[in-house]
Design a protein around this motif. Sequence first.
Motif, PDB file in Angstrom:
ATOM      1  N   ILE A 152       0.817  -1.220   0.000  1.00 19.32           N
ATOM      2  CA  ILE A 152       0.000   0.000   0.000  1.00 19.32           C
ATOM      3  C   ILE A 152       0.846   1.262   0.000  1.00 19.32           C
ATOM      4  CG2 ILE A 152      -1.972  -1.139   1.076  1.00 19.32           C
ATOM      5  CD1 ILE A 152      -1.160   0.331   3.717  1.00 19.32           C
ATOM      6  N   ILE A 153       2.090   1.172   0.400  1.00 12.43           N
ATOM      7  CA  ILE A 153       2.970   2.342   0.426  1.00 12.43           C
ATOM      8  C   ILE A 153       3.291   2.838  -0.989  1.00 12.43           C
ATOM      9  CG2 ILE A 153       5.230   1.229   0.433  1.00 12.43           C
ATOM     10  CD1 ILE A 153       4.228   3.928   2.903  1.00 12.43           C
ATOM     11  N   ASP A 154       3.068   1.989  -1.989  1.00 12.76           N
ATOM     12  CA  ASP A 154       3.405   2.331  -3.370  1.00 12.76           C
ATOM     13  C   ASP A 154       2.370   3.189  -4.076  1.00 12.76           C
ATOM     14  OD1 ASP A 154       5.764   0.915  -3.139  1.00 12.76           O
ATOM     15  OD2 ASP A 154       4.927  -0.926  -3.973  1.00 12.76           O
ATOM     16  N   ASP A 155       1.239   3.439  -3.451  1.00  7.94           N
ATOM     17  CA  ASP A 155       0.178   4.217  -4.096  1.00  7.94           C
ATOM     18  C   ASP A 155      -0.545   5.047  -3.033  1.00  7.94           C
ATOM     19  OD1 ASP A 155      -2.780   4.559  -4.889  1.00  7.94           O
ATOM     20  OD2 ASP A 155      -1.903   3.877  -6.783  1.00  7.94           O
ATOM     21  N   ASP A 156      -0.528   6.356  -3.189  1.00 10.09           N
ATOM     22  CA  ASP A 156      -1.115   7.245  -2.177  1.00 10.09           C
ATOM     23  C   ASP A 156      -2.598   6.976  -1.939  1.00 10.09           C
ATOM     24  OD1 ASP A 156       1.308   8.496  -1.789  1.00 10.09           O
ATOM     25  OD2 ASP A 156       0.849  10.198  -3.095  1.00 10.09           O
ATOM     26  N   LYS A 157      -3.341   6.760  -3.020  1.00 10.70           N
ATOM     27  CA  LYS A 157      -4.789   6.513  -2.892  1.00 10.70           C
ATOM     28  C   LYS A 157      -5.052   5.195  -2.154  1.00 10.70           C
ATOM     29  CE  LYS A 157      -9.015   6.139  -5.561  1.00 10.70           C
ATOM     30  NZ  LYS A 157      -9.599   5.952  -6.881  1.00 10.70           N
ATOM     31  N   ILE A 158      -4.343   4.151  -2.554  1.00 14.34           N
ATOM     32  CA  ILE A 158      -4.482   2.845  -1.903  1.00 14.34           C
ATOM     33  C   ILE A 158      -4.050   2.948  -0.440  1.00 14.34           C
ATOM     34  CG2 ILE A 158      -3.666   0.444  -1.896  1.00 14.34           C
ATOM     35  CD1 ILE A 158      -5.539   1.011  -4.225  1.00 14.34           C
ATOM     36  N   PHE A 159      -2.965   3.672  -0.189  1.00 13.44           N
ATOM     37  CA  PHE A 159      -2.490   3.854   1.176  1.00 13.44           C
ATOM     38  C   PHE A 159      -3.566   4.494   2.046  1.00 13.44           C
ATOM     39  CE2 PHE A 159      -0.410   6.439   4.464  1.00 13.44           C
ATOM     40  CZ  PHE A 159       0.281   5.452   5.138  1.00 13.44           C
ATOM     41  N   GLU A 160      -4.173   5.559   1.567  1.00 10.75           N
ATOM     42  CA  GLU A 160      -5.229   6.230   2.326  1.00 10.75           C
ATOM     43  C   GLU A 160      -6.419   5.311   2.572  1.00 10.75           C
ATOM     44  OE1 GLU A 160      -5.486   9.185   3.947  1.00 10.75           O
ATOM     45  OE2 GLU A 160      -3.347   9.321   3.530  1.00 10.75           O
ATOM     46  N   GLN A 161      -6.750   4.504   1.580  1.00 15.88           N
ATOM     47  CA  GLN A 161      -7.909   3.626   1.682  1.00 15.88           C
ATOM     48  C   GLN A 161      -7.701   2.474   2.661  1.00 15.88           C
ATOM     49  OE1 GLN A 161      -9.266   2.218  -2.125  1.00 15.88           O
ATOM     50  NE2 GLN A 161     -10.953   1.059  -1.245  1.00 15.88           N
ATOM     51  N   TYR A 162      -6.477   1.909   2.689  1.00 17.26           N
ATOM     52  CA  TYR A 162      -6.266   0.666   3.432  1.00 17.26           C
ATOM     53  C   TYR A 162      -5.291   0.757   4.602  1.00 17.26           C
ATOM     54  CZ  TYR A 162      -8.738  -1.594  -0.382  1.00 17.26           C
ATOM     55  OH  TYR A 162      -9.683  -1.965  -1.293  1.00 17.26           O
ATOM     56  N   ARG A 163      -4.727   1.904   4.884  1.00 18.08           N
ATOM     57  CA  ARG A 163      -3.642   1.963   5.874  1.00 18.08           C
ATOM     58  C   ARG A 163      -4.034   1.514   7.266  1.00 18.08           C
ATOM     59  NH1 ARG A 163      -2.154   8.212   6.971  1.00 18.08           N
ATOM     60  NH2 ARG A 163      -4.164   8.912   7.767  1.00 18.08           N
ATOM     61  N   TYR A 164      -5.304   1.634   7.619  1.00 15.73           N
ATOM     62  CA  TYR A 164      -5.752   1.201   8.941  1.00 15.73           C
ATOM     63  C   TYR A 164      -6.448  -0.158   8.922  1.00 15.73           C
ATOM     64  CZ  TYR A 164      -4.776   6.023  10.185  1.00 15.73           C
ATOM     65  OH  TYR A 164      -4.161   7.232  10.372  1.00 15.73           O
ATOM     66  N   SER A 165      -6.561  -0.759   7.746  1.00 18.23           N
ATOM     67  CA  SER A 165      -7.353  -1.991   7.655  1.00 18.23           C
ATOM     68  C   SER A 165      -6.608  -3.185   7.080  1.00 18.23           C
ATOM     69  CB  SER A 165      -8.616  -1.739   6.832  1.00 18.23           C
ATOM     70  OG  SER A 165      -8.291  -1.292   5.528  1.00 18.23           O
ATOM     71  N   ILE A 166      -5.347  -3.027   6.674  1.00 19.17           N
ATOM     72  CA  ILE A 166      -4.633  -4.184   6.122  1.00 19.17           C
ATOM     73  C   ILE A 166      -4.427  -5.227   7.203  1.00 19.17           C
ATOM     74  CG2 ILE A 166      -3.478  -2.987   4.229  1.00 19.17           C
ATOM     75  CD1 ILE A 166      -0.937  -2.980   5.999  1.00 19.17           C
ATOM     76  N   PRO A 167      -4.380  -6.467   6.820  1.00 23.32           N
ATOM     77  CA  PRO A 167      -4.408  -7.012   5.478  1.00 23.32           C
ATOM     78  C   PRO A 167      -5.828  -7.078   4.905  1.00 23.32           C
ATOM     79  CG  PRO A 167      -4.147  -8.773   7.070  1.00 23.32           C
ATOM     80  CD  PRO A 167      -4.111  -7.492   7.835  1.00 23.32           C
ATOM     81  N   VAL A 168      -5.907  -6.846   3.613  1.00 24.02           N
ATOM     82  CA  VAL A 168      -7.181  -6.908   2.894  1.00 24.02           C
ATOM     83  C   VAL A 168      -6.961  -7.704   1.617  1.00 24.02           C
ATOM     84  CG1 VAL A 168      -8.938  -5.579   1.655  1.00 24.02           C
ATOM     85  CG2 VAL A 168      -7.997  -4.690   3.799  1.00 24.02           C
ATOM     86  N   LEU A 169      -7.903  -8.589   1.316  1.00 20.33           N
ATOM     87  CA  LEU A 169      -7.935  -9.317   0.045  1.00 20.33           C
ATOM     88  C   LEU A 169      -9.094  -8.773  -0.765  1.00 20.33           C
ATOM     89  CD1 LEU A 169      -7.450 -12.910   1.472  1.00 20.33           C
ATOM     90  CD2 LEU A 169      -5.721 -11.508   0.333  1.00 20.33           C
ATOM     91  N   LYS A 170      -8.871  -8.595  -2.064  1.00 17.19           N
ATOM     92  CA  LYS A 170      -9.915  -8.037  -2.928  1.00 17.19           C
ATOM     93  C   LYS A 170      -9.929  -8.779  -4.256  1.00 17.19           C
ATOM     94  CE  LYS A 170     -11.400  -3.638  -4.908  1.00 17.19           C
ATOM     95  NZ  LYS A 170     -11.089  -2.205  -4.988  1.00 17.19           N
ATOM     96  N   LYS A 171     -11.113  -9.308  -4.607  1.00 13.16           N
ATOM     97  CA  LYS A 171     -11.272 -10.001  -5.885  1.00 13.16           C
ATOM     98  C   LYS A 171     -11.378  -8.973  -7.003  1.00 13.16           C
ATOM     99  CE  LYS A 171     -13.644 -13.962  -3.876  1.00 13.16           C
ATOM    100  NZ  LYS A 171     -14.932 -14.640  -3.714  1.00 13.16           N
ATOM    101  N   GLU A 172     -10.609  -9.202  -8.063  1.00 13.24           N
ATOM    102  CA  GLU A 172     -10.599  -8.263  -9.181  1.00 13.24           C
ATOM    103  C   GLU A 172     -11.948  -8.221  -9.908  1.00 13.24           C
ATOM    104  OE1 GLU A 172      -7.736  -7.271 -12.911  1.00 13.24           O
ATOM    105  OE2 GLU A 172      -8.473  -9.329 -12.778  1.00 13.24           O
ATOM    106  N   LYS A 173     -12.562  -9.387 -10.089  1.00 15.85           N
ATOM    107  CA  LYS A 173     -13.774  -9.461 -10.919  1.00 15.85           C
ATOM    108  C   LYS A 173     -14.945  -8.671 -10.356  1.00 15.85           C
ATOM    109  CE  LYS A 173     -13.047 -13.749 -13.392  1.00 15.85           C
ATOM    110  NZ  LYS A 173     -13.524 -15.102 -13.658  1.00 15.85           N
ATOM    111  N   ASN A 174     -15.150  -8.738  -9.037  1.00 13.93           N
ATOM    112  CA  ASN A 174     -16.348  -8.099  -8.488  1.00 13.93           C
ATOM    113  C   ASN A 174     -16.053  -7.155  -7.326  1.00 13.93           C
ATOM    114  OD1 ASN A 174     -15.752  -9.875  -6.438  1.00 13.93           O
ATOM    115  ND2 ASN A 174     -17.584 -11.124  -6.691  1.00 13.93           N
ATOM    116  N   ASP A 175     -14.775  -6.865  -7.084  1.00  9.67           N
ATOM    117  CA  ASP A 175     -14.358  -5.953  -6.004  1.00  9.67           C
ATOM    118  C   ASP A 175     -14.769  -6.431  -4.611  1.00  9.67           C
ATOM    119  OD1 ASP A 175     -13.037  -4.209  -7.703  1.00  9.67           O
ATOM    120  OD2 ASP A 175     -14.776  -2.918  -7.981  1.00  9.67           O
ATOM    121  N   ASP A 176     -15.131  -7.698  -4.485  1.00 16.25           N
ATOM    122  CA  ASP A 176     -15.493  -8.255  -3.180  1.00 16.25           C
ATOM    123  C   ASP A 176     -14.252  -8.272  -2.297  1.00 16.25           C
ATOM    124  OD1 ASP A 176     -16.898  -9.552  -1.146  1.00 16.25           O
ATOM    125  OD2 ASP A 176     -16.618 -11.533  -2.043  1.00 16.25           O
TER     126      ASP A 176
END
Length: 88
Positions: A46-70
């Motif tokens: 998440i450190i490699d992308d500012d937007k992703i960092f802001e979205q997940y910095r307090y909630s990692i680890p997170v798994l996300k399916k590409e097909k349906n964003d689940d």
Amino acid sequence: MNDKEQKIFFYTTFGCHLCEKVEAMLIEVSHQFKDKFHYQIIAFDIIDDDKIFEQYRYSIPVLKKEKNDDELGWPFNYQQLCDWLGLN
């Protein structure tokens, strides 16, 4: 990657002990269900992308399916991971 495989993004960062637990669970589930595990796991620091960092910095680890964003966010156990992956 074959046509049956689905991409799963694994949002993580260096030194995250919970992320290491999830990585171990993913390895275990891929061995236990090797005939049904049709996923390509893509680790994303998440450190490699500012937007992703802001979205997940307090909630990692997170798994996300590409097909349906689940998403499956911590905390979860092995059984919940298997259920989310549809392996039961």
